[in-house]
Design an enzyme around this catalytic site. Structure first.
Site, mmCIF file in Angstrom:
data_model
loop_
_atom_site.group_PDB
_atom_site.id
_atom_site.type_symbol
_atom_site.label_atom_id
_atom_site.label_comp_id
_atom_site.label_asym_id
_atom_site.label_seq_id
_atom_site.Cartn_x
_atom_site.Cartn_y
_atom_site.Cartn_z
ATOM 1 N N ARG A 49 25.180 51.060 32.705
ATOM 2 C CA ARG A 49 26.602 50.937 33.077
ATOM 3 C C ARG A 49 26.764 50.466 34.519
ATOM 4 N NH1 ARG A 49 28.802 56.302 32.480
ATOM 5 N NH2 ARG A 49 28.736 56.049 30.242
ATOM 6 N N TYR A 102 50.025 39.261 45.776
ATOM 7 C CA TYR A 102 49.782 38.762 44.419
ATOM 8 C C TYR A 102 50.631 39.583 43.445
ATOM 9 C CZ TYR A 102 46.726 37.766 40.348
ATOM 10 O OH TYR A 102 46.208 37.395 39.136
ATOM 11 N N ASP A 172 43.093 41.780 50.505
ATOM 12 C CA ASP A 172 42.751 40.899 49.385
ATOM 13 C C ASP A 172 42.315 39.577 50.001
ATOM 14 O OD1 ASP A 172 42.744 38.989 47.349
ATOM 15 O OD2 ASP A 172 44.389 39.939 46.251
ATOM 16 N N LYS A 197 37.720 33.416 41.244
ATOM 17 C CA LYS A 197 38.216 32.216 41.908
ATOM 18 C C LYS A 197 37.061 31.406 42.519
ATOM 19 C CE LYS A 197 42.221 33.677 40.581
ATOM 20 N NZ LYS A 197 43.121 34.507 41.354
#
Ligand SMILES: *Cc1c(COP(=O)(O)O)cnc(C)c1O
Length: 379
Positions: A49, A102, A172, A197
């Site tokens: 995980r 955003y 961000d 991105k």
């Protein structure tokens, strides 16, 4: 080591008889060699995980990129944003978020955080050190995003960090990508990227990363990611790492083409504003330059027209600019947006239509010709 060299050399297997790239290790079970190592959990890898070697190699590259001491991966950029806000807030708390954030970040604050009993105050992204006046006794973090999504306001991160005192400042940094902006160098404690991105760079994966300059926050975020069961596949990590190998080189082309197209659009009679921090006409151009940033292929324009039929004709006439969300890939995009609908701290008063462009790696003459014919059809 300079950026392009780091991209090429960090996070690679060491030694002679090995492949250049880290092997893609996918799986759930990780074996322990014997009882004692199992009982005492002495080996660093326990269970799939949390990823294995492929993940650790990519994290090493990301740490070098942002100057971070820890990285936590998430399934997408939005997952990385909600993960660290969740970790650093608690019921009864309060956070500060820029009005130009955003939009899905706002949606998380207005929805999930409100339900959890955490209040959000949206602030003018140009507030700088005056953010101090908005800090309350229960404020738990200051969120930043520079430039602002869609509208490209530049935030004075050093001034905000100075005003924040002990409060963690989170940025961000999807636009800066660690290439053109390194918030951790400026005193922020957390830098977040949508790896989707520019690091991914090929529009074929979704991923997010939380990078921290430690104040104990890195380990806490990692633990919360485990508790929430956030997990990223080794295949996706390998693709993201392949993207990162060419990050600085690709961004140099996006930057050059983006500026060239922005300058062309400045000359168009149909365009009243070009929102690009690299242009001298941008109101915070000097601030952007002060913090040593470059630009990339992302910027917006505002047109003189407001007529939706003209918008429709323009968008439908474009052949090289796709219509769709996201950005940072090799391909160009153009999407209309309506910031007036979401702003609450500072109203967006521009009357014309806003279009956000992502300038890809295509030839700039082809892109310019495509815009030229679309403007003709919109007339
Ligand atoms: C795209 C984007 C995100 C979210 O990334 P996803 O991987 O799509 O969830 C977050 N912040 C900014 C500024 C973005 O442009």
């Amino acid at each position: 080591m300079k950026g392009p060299t780091q991209d090429a050399h960090i996070g690679r297997p060491k030694g002679a008889a090995c492949t250049i790239n880290p092997p893609t290790e996918s799986g759930s079970t990780i074996l322990f060699p014997d009882y004692a190592s199992f009982r005492d959990q002495t080996q660093p890898l326990h269970y799939g995980r949390g990823g294995a070697g492929t993940h650790r190699a990519f994290e090493e590259s990301l740490m070098a990129l942002e100057g971070a001491t820890s990285v936590t991966l998430a399934g997408c950029g939005m997952g990385a944003i909600s993960l660290d806000i969740l970790r650093l807030t608690s019921s009864g708390g309060h956070i500060l978020c820029p009005d130009s954030a955003y939009d899905p970040t706002r949606s998380f604050c207005d929805g999930f955080l409100t339900r959890m009993g955490v209040e959000t105050t949206y602030y003018d992204p140009l507030i700088g050190g005056d953010i101090k006046s908005l800090i309350k006794p229960n404020t738990q973090l200051i969120f930043c995003e520079s430039p602002g999504s869609l509208t490209f306001e530049i935030q004075d991160i050093p001034a905000i960090v100075a005003a924040a005192g002990d409060l963690p400042v989170l940025v961000d940094n999807t636009y800066g990508a660690g290439v053109h902006f390194r918030p951790l160098d400026l005193g922020a404690v957390v830098s977040i990227q949508a790896i989707t991105k520019y690091v991914g760079g090929h529009s074929d994966i979704l991923m997010g990363a939380v990078m921290t300059a430690d104040r104990g926050i890195g380990a806490k975020v990692q633990k919360t990611a485990k508790q929430l069961g956030l997990s990223v596949s080794a295949q996706d990590v390998a693709l993201a790492h392949r993207g990162l190998r060419t990050l600085h080189r690709r961004l140099a082309v996006h930057e050059k083409s983006g500026l060239a197209l922005a300058r062309y659009l400045e000359t168009r009679p149909e365009v009243t504003q070009v929102l690009h921090p690299g242009l001298e006409a941008h109101p915070q151009h000097a601030l952007w330059a002060r913090d040593g940033m470059g630009t990339n292929g992302l910027f917006s324009i505002v047109t003189s027209w407001t007529d939706d039929q003209q918008t429709e004709a323009f968008i439908n006439a474009l052949t090289l600019f796709g219509l769709g969300y996201s950005w940072g890939g090799y391909e160009s995009l153009c999407t209309p947006a309506w910031p007036a609908k979401v702003r609450t701290a500072v109203p967006w008063t521009e009357q014309g239509q806003l279009f956000r462009f992502h300038v890809g790696l295509e030839d700039i003459d082809d892109l310019t010709a495509d815009l030229e014919q679309a403007f003709d059809k919109a007339r």
